[in-house]
Design an enzyme around this catalytic site. Sequence first.
Site, PDB file in Angstrom:
ATOM      1  CG  ASP A  66      17.629 -30.568 -39.047  1.00 18.60           C
ATOM      2  OD1 ASP A  66      17.401 -30.972 -40.203  1.00 18.60           O
ATOM      3  OD2 ASP A  66      17.527 -31.292 -38.041  1.00 18.60           O
ATOM      4  CB  THR A 181      14.861 -33.379 -31.840  1.00 19.83           C
ATOM      5  OG1 THR A 181      14.620 -32.534 -32.976  1.00 19.83           O
ATOM      6  CG2 THR A 181      13.937 -34.590 -31.911  1.00 19.83           C
TER       7      THR A 181
END
Length: 275
Positions: A66, A181
């Site tokens: 990510d 998150t």
Amino acid sequence: MEVGIVARKGSERAVALAEEVRDAVADTGATVWVDAETATALGEPAAGRAVEALADCDLAVAVGGDGTFLFVARNAGDTPIVGVNLGEVGFLNAVSPDTAVEAVIAEVEAFARDEMAVREAPRLAAEADEWTSVPAANEIVIQSARRGPGAGIDYEIEVNGSRYAGGHADGVLVATPTGSTAYNLSERGPLVHPAVNGLIVNEMAADDGMPPLVVDADATVTVTVEGVEEVVAASDGRNTATLSAPVEVTVERTSPPMRIAGPPSNFFEALGKLS
């Protein structure tokens, strides 16, 4: 069509996969290149381009985690991005290494048919006086120059002009659903599904704070800071600016949004990797 590819820095696996994807895209007749660091890792330094050139592409490919995806997004403008996940949690990177070539070629072919499906995720920007932050895909954090005992900021938070909270804390965090998150979660903020059109307001280790709040995605969050001489504002934890206090920092959604191509990730499957 022009495709730009970026591999995670320092990862031989990512570089090798980027090369495989590059060669497959080239075979379709599309223009394709890798960024300078990936090209150097491939032993082809002259073939690399600056990552800023991603903004002029029709498709960007991020090979890594990510973090690599966010790095690409910071430089891609409104160019759609396909993320290839190399074993990390993968909230943004939905494509597995085994299907990377197939997935990218599918997007190249969809572009040729004018059928590329693109999803949008919000980005945030902070402003104070004449300063504007780098757009953030995850979060904007406003805090003092140091944290811990005896540090922190005195602050007041307003949402669309109405007071929400105030007091003393390590800082204030405003996050997108994508960022729920990330840092927000470590600060005991809520998980927010990416389909929710909202922003998270989270006081960080507040002395007497309110629960984290989810507001409309178009809300204006204003953080007024006193009690310190300087305030640090950070965009996705990497792009920081030091502001003189007292200061009023406004956080809002900005354009362009992050644009994501390829198959969608399974949010709940990715959540399972957090435990």
